[in-house]
Structures are given as structure tokens and as C-alpha cells.
Enzyme design. Structure first.
Site, mmCIF file in Angstrom:
data_model
loop_
_atom_site.group_PDB
_atom_site.id
_atom_site.type_symbol
_atom_site.label_atom_id
_atom_site.label_comp_id
_atom_site.label_asym_id
_atom_site.label_seq_id
_atom_site.Cartn_x
_atom_site.Cartn_y
_atom_site.Cartn_z
ATOM 1 N N ASP A 210 0.834 -1.202 0.000
ATOM 2 C CA ASP A 210 0.000 0.000 0.000
ATOM 3 C C ASP A 210 0.876 1.262 0.000
ATOM 4 O OD1 ASP A 210 -2.755 1.041 0.382
ATOM 5 O OD2 ASP A 210 -1.941 1.845 2.248
ATOM 6 N N GLU A 269 1.859 -0.304 -4.890
ATOM 7 C CA GLU A 269 0.869 0.674 -5.345
ATOM 8 C C GLU A 269 1.637 1.970 -5.571
ATOM 9 O OE1 GLU A 269 -3.239 2.868 -3.852
ATOM 10 O OE2 GLU A 269 -1.582 2.578 -2.477
HETATM 11 C C1 NOJ Z 1 -4.532 2.903 -0.864
HETATM 12 C C2 NOJ Z 1 -5.623 1.903 -0.660
HETATM 13 O O1 NOJ Z 1 -5.864 1.227 -1.867
HETATM 14 C C3 NOJ Z 1 -6.807 2.678 -0.152
HETATM 15 O O2 NOJ Z 1 -7.972 1.906 -0.153
HETATM 16 C C4 NOJ Z 1 -6.470 3.197 1.214
HETATM 17 O O3 NOJ Z 1 -7.541 3.994 1.683
HETATM 18 C C5 NOJ Z 1 -5.197 4.025 1.193
HETATM 19 N N1 NOJ Z 1 -4.163 3.435 0.420
HETATM 20 C C6 NOJ Z 1 -4.675 4.258 2.595
HETATM 21 O O4 NOJ Z 1 -4.115 3.095 3.119
#
Ligand code: NOJ
Length: 524
Positions: A210, A269
Site C-alpha cells: 500500500d 501501489e
Molecule cells: C490505498 C488503498 O488502496 C486505499 O484503499 C487506502 O484507503 C489508502 N491506500 C490508505 O491506506
């Protein structure tokens, strides 16, 4: 066809399971791990190679699990460690890999570290695990800088110290309950390493990481030059909150842990737009894969789509990495809605699925995408995403793309749960979209996805690392994958002639060798 000399993830079809919304096994209206285990046969038949589970670790669920209070245990909402082990073993028995979500940028405010930091006070070692600062202004009543939370409002919250007086501020790029960790503190990496090894030793096959472009922050925490709240940042240039150079050393350290588990994959990500900046994350000693979101961001427009494909390829080619493709996830509107809604939106979503599945590299399918689910219109009182509250009810948030899966029957909860009181309501009109109905219908979106994934996995025309854009009529995209497949997308207004070749699969009707608008075809 899989080449045994390449890592399993290099051309894998990943299936993103949003655990809250996949299958409930205990009647509480929220999906869980045993529910996922019970549906593995469905995923096997769909033809996916690997699962990505959104966070299932212990969490107060302020942001549906992205606020982790104990990264080395399962939240009771989803089951327990034994349920996770059962799921991993059962998936492995079926030849599927299991990847989990890892949240290294922040913890929950309920994490024992954060609680200790609040109790210990300014200047303590406990506070140095997070980003605490004195406020600006004469009495420290102003936040330390102008950073905004991605969810809306300031990225700083002031705490009350033990003496009852307003005290320091802590940074949270997301919700108030998601304090950012201080990656300058070696304890933070050490703990992450423990977490990585904990799950990898249990047999998990990797992680989606993440906010992999977060973590490191510039030492002096300079103001943002442009202050505009955005859900997911499009361009990172000039935004000091993300993509700080220091993040790469963190990824190199993470990679060294992964290197002890040579079959495991780290997927970041990475909301970084610039190709050279993006490529740095997938250098040989950093992440194995990085989500490239250009295809998600592209409208249903030939030039946009061509540009997204060419740039995604160009970015990874800079460092010899593997491309990734995704059209949907739990943070964005579902494709049929994004592409215009109704039958046209669905036709376009199917066409884009053929585009994505024709491309070399790893692809990510989000649960429900294979059913052609649209975004659900939820009433205000049903909304659960913190974005809704944090934005002062100006942004509805992401719940519309997180609604539980409709499996069977004619009324909610459609076999998702034993209770009709599901965590988000399921639209009654999804009775037409259930897995049960679609499996029985040779012309359904699900049948189409199953065939497309089967071809992708079995036909040699999908092999090969590159794509070449071919000249094509205005409003269309035609590319040749180096394995021999030709993919034609008609995003224009009129039918276009198909090039030579046998139509392997089309997302709509091909009439007299012509491809109608909002349709794609594969030719061999
Ligand atoms: C990216 C995640 O995909 C999302 O759902 C989340 O709210 C944020 N990061 C914070 O962790």
C-alpha cells in the site's frame, strides 16, 4: 502459456478479492476468509493464477483494514490465523497463489505504538516512531505545514498532552486514525521485516504494498506548492507528500527480505505518473511489480488508451521490468459506470477487458469486474468510506465500487450472506447479474471473461514481451502483441473493418468483418 523459466507472476492474472464483499461465511453481513475459501472453485474456473486479498489484519476498520493495529494477526471480522492458513493451503492445492496487502506507510491509531506515543509525550522515543511536530504560530495552534489528507481536511491532528493541554501535531496522509510512521526510525523497518517474514514463512506468496510511493518524507516537511485535495493523486510532481527519493532505499531493504523467498512477489501501489520516476520503483533491486494506473485513468478514447499502453510499456522498458495492467480496484469507479453507464458502459468495459488481457505482463481483475458490475448508487446513510465524513459530505467516496458480490437467487443478499443486513446494501437489480445467472448464459459477461482468460493462459499468441501499435482508422486502437495476437478496439462512432485474420474472441457482434463501436476483438 506459461514459460517455466519466468517467475509465476510475470504473466499472471491476479484477482483482487475485497474480503468484506466476497463471501460471508458466518452470517454477520461482512465477507470473511472462510468465505473466500468456499469460493475458490469459482476462481479456479475463472482461470485466475493468484489472489490479492485487501487487508485482513487486526484493525478497528476506520479505513476498511488499511488502519492496521496488529500486522501479524487476522482481524476476528475475517477469521483467524487458522482461517488464513486454510485459505492459503486450499488455494495452493488448486494451483493458485495468495498475496496479501501490506500497509507500511501508516498504522492504526489503535496500534500499541501509537498509543504509547500519545502517552509518552514530546521528545520520547515512542513519539519518534511517528511524525510528531510542534505546531506553527506563537502558541503552536497552527499545523506544522499545509499538507492535506488525501481523504480531505488537514493532514495533521493536534493531540492533547498528559497535562490536559493542547500539544504536538501528528501527520496522517490519510484518515486521522492512520498516523504516518517515521521511516527514519530503524525500528519501523525492523518491525516490517518481522511482518514480512511472519506471513511469508506461513506460505503467503507475496504482497501488494500500500502507498509504496509514500513512506519516506522530506526531512524539512516543506509546504505543498499546490494545495488541491485529490482522492488518488494523478501527478506527483511537486507534491512533497509522496515519491520522496528516500523511499527507494526502503524498497531495496524490503527486496533483500524478499530475496530470501525467491518465489514471492512484491507489488507496489505506485501512483507516480512520470515514466522515469515510475521506473525507479521497479529497478532490479526494488519492487518486482508496480501498479501502473495509466489505463485506469484513461477515458474511453483511442488516443488516451494508446498513450496509456505506450507509456506503461515505455516505463518498464527503461529498467527491464514487467508491465502491469489494471482497469479497476476498490478505490475507483467500476468501469461500466466510468465508461458512460448502461449498455454502452458495459460494452466498453468488456472491450477494455480484451485490451487489458491482450497485453503482456501481469493483469489485475477486481472482484465483480468479471460480472460487469456497475458502481452502486448508495443512499447517504449507507456510506461507510471515511472520505464521506472527512470531506464534509462533498465526496461520496469509494463505497459504490465495494458492494458485496451477487452470487445467486433473485433478491439481496444473493447468497453473499445469510443476513440481508449486509455491510453495504446490494442493489436488488443485481438479480440479473448474479454468478448463477451468468454461468447459465453463454452470452454473459462472466462467460466472456472466462473464455478470454482461458485464451490468454493457453494460446501462444499471447506470449512475447512487447506490443507494437499499428496504423488504424480514426477512433480505434490496433496493436500487435509479439506472440502474434492482434487486438482491435473500436472507440469511435462507426463500424471499422477488421484486419486479416481469424477472430478468436470479440466483445460484441462482428458483422461482415466489421467491428462495431464500443467493441474489441482478438485476431490470430
Ligand atoms: C490505498 C488503498 O488502496 C486505499 O484503499 C487506502 O484507503 C489508502 N491506500 C490508505 O491506506
Amino acid at each position: 502459456m506459461t514459460d517455466p523459466s519466468r517467475p509465476w507472476w510475470a504473466d499472471a492474472v491476479f484477482y483482487q478479492v475485497y474480503p468484506r464483499s466476497f463471501q460471508d461465511s458466518n452470517g454477520d453481513g461482512v465477507g470473511d476468509l472462510d468465505g473466500v475459501s468456499a469460493r475458490l472453485g469459482y476462481l479456479k474456473a475463472l482461470g485466475v493464477d493468484a489472489l490479492w486479498l485487501n487487508p485482513v489484519m487486526v484493525s478497528p476498520m476506520a479505513d476498511n483494514g488499511y488502519d492496521v493495529a496488529d500486522p501479524r494477526d487476522i482481524d476476528p471480522l475475517f477469521g483467524d490465523l487458522a482461517a488464513m492458513d486454510r485459505l492459503t493451503a486450499a488455494a495452493h492445492d488448486l494451483g493458485m497463489k495468495v498475496t496479501m496487502d501490506l500497509v507500511p506507510n501508516h498504522t492504526s491509531s489503535a496500534h500499541p505504538w501509537f498509543q504509547a506515543a500519545l502517552a509518552a509525550g514530546p521528545g520520547s522515543t515512542q513519539r519518534r516512531r511517528y511524525i510528531f511536530r510542534d505546531g506553527a504560530g506563537a502558541d503552536g495552534a497552527e499545523p506544522p505545514n499545509n499538507w492535506l489528507s488525501i481523504f480531505g481536511g488537514p493532514a495533521w491532528t493536534r493531540v492533547t498532552e498528559a497535562d490536559g493541554r493542547p500539544g504536538q501535531w501528528y501527520l496522517h496522509l490519510f484518515d486521522v486514525e492512520q498516523p504516518d510512521l517515521n521511516w527514519e526510525n530503524p525500528e519501523v523497518f525492523d518491525d516490517l521485516e518481522r511482518t514480512l517474514r511472519f506471513w511469508l514463512d506461513r506460505g503467503v506468496d507475496g504482497f501488494r504494498i500500500d502507498v509504496a510511493h509514500g513512506m519516506a518524507k522530506p526531512r524539512d516537511l516543506p509546504d505543498m506548492p499546490i494545495v488541491k485535495p485529490e482522492m488518488l493523486l494523478a501527478e506527483m510532481d511537486d507534491d512533497p507528500r509522496f515519491n520522496d527519493d528516500g523511499v527507494h532505499e526502503i524498497h531495496r531493504r524490503i527486496r533483500r527480505v524478499f530475496d530470501d523467498y525467491p518465489d514471492a512477489v512484491a507489488i507496489g501501489e505506485v501512483w507516480v505518473y512520470d515514466n522515469e520516476q515510475f521506473a525507479r520503483y521497479v529497478r532490479p533491486d526494488e519492487l518486482h511489480l508496480g501498479f501502473n494506473f495509466r489505463l485506469v485513468r484513461a477515458g474511453f478514447d483511442a488516443a488516451d488508451i494508446r498513450d496509456a499502453i505506450e507509456n506503461s510499456m515505455a516505463a518498464v522498458e527503461l529498467v527491464g521490468a514487467t508491465p502491469t495492467w489494471t482497469l479497476a480496484n476498490h478505490d475507483v469507479e467500476r468501469e461500466p459506470t466510468r465508461y458512460g453507464g448502461g449498455p454502452v458502459g458495459l460494452a466498453r468495459a468488456k472491450a477494455m477487458a480484451l485490451v487489458m488481457l491482450a497485453l503482456p505482463g501481469a493483469v489485475f481483475v477486481y472482484n465483480g469486474e468479471e460480472l460487469g458490475l456497475p458502481n452502486a448508487d448508495l443512499p447517504d446513510e449507507a456510506l461507510r468510506d471515511p472520505v464521506w465524513e472527512r470531506s464534509g459530505h462533498t465526496r461520496r467516496g469509494r463505497d459504490g465500487s465495494r458492494v458485496p458480490m451477487p452470487w445467486q437467487g433473485d433478491a439481496p443478499p444473493f447468497g453473499f450472506s445469510d443476513t440481508a443486513d449486509t455491510w453495504l446494501p446490494i442493489p436488488p437489480e443485481w438479480s440479473a447479474l448474479t454468478v448463477e445467472k451468468q454461468l447459465a448464459d453463454p452470452s454473459s459477461t462472466l462467460t466472456f471473461f472466462r473464455r478470454a482468460i482461458e485464451f490468454r493462459c493457453q494460446r501462444s499468441e499471447f506470449d512475447g514481451p512487447t506490443v507494437e501499435m499499428l496504423d488504424s482508422p480514426a477512433g480505434s486502437v490496433v496493436f500487435h502483441a509479439s506472440g502474434g495476437l492482434v487486438c482491435v478496439l473500436n472507440a469511435g462512432d462507426g463500424a471499422i473493418p477488421l484486419p486479416e485474420g481469424e477472430v478468436l474472441l470479440a466483445s460484441g457482434d462482428v458483422v461482415d468483418g466489421a467491428l462495431p463501436p464500443d467493441t474489441a476483438a482478438w485476431l490470430v
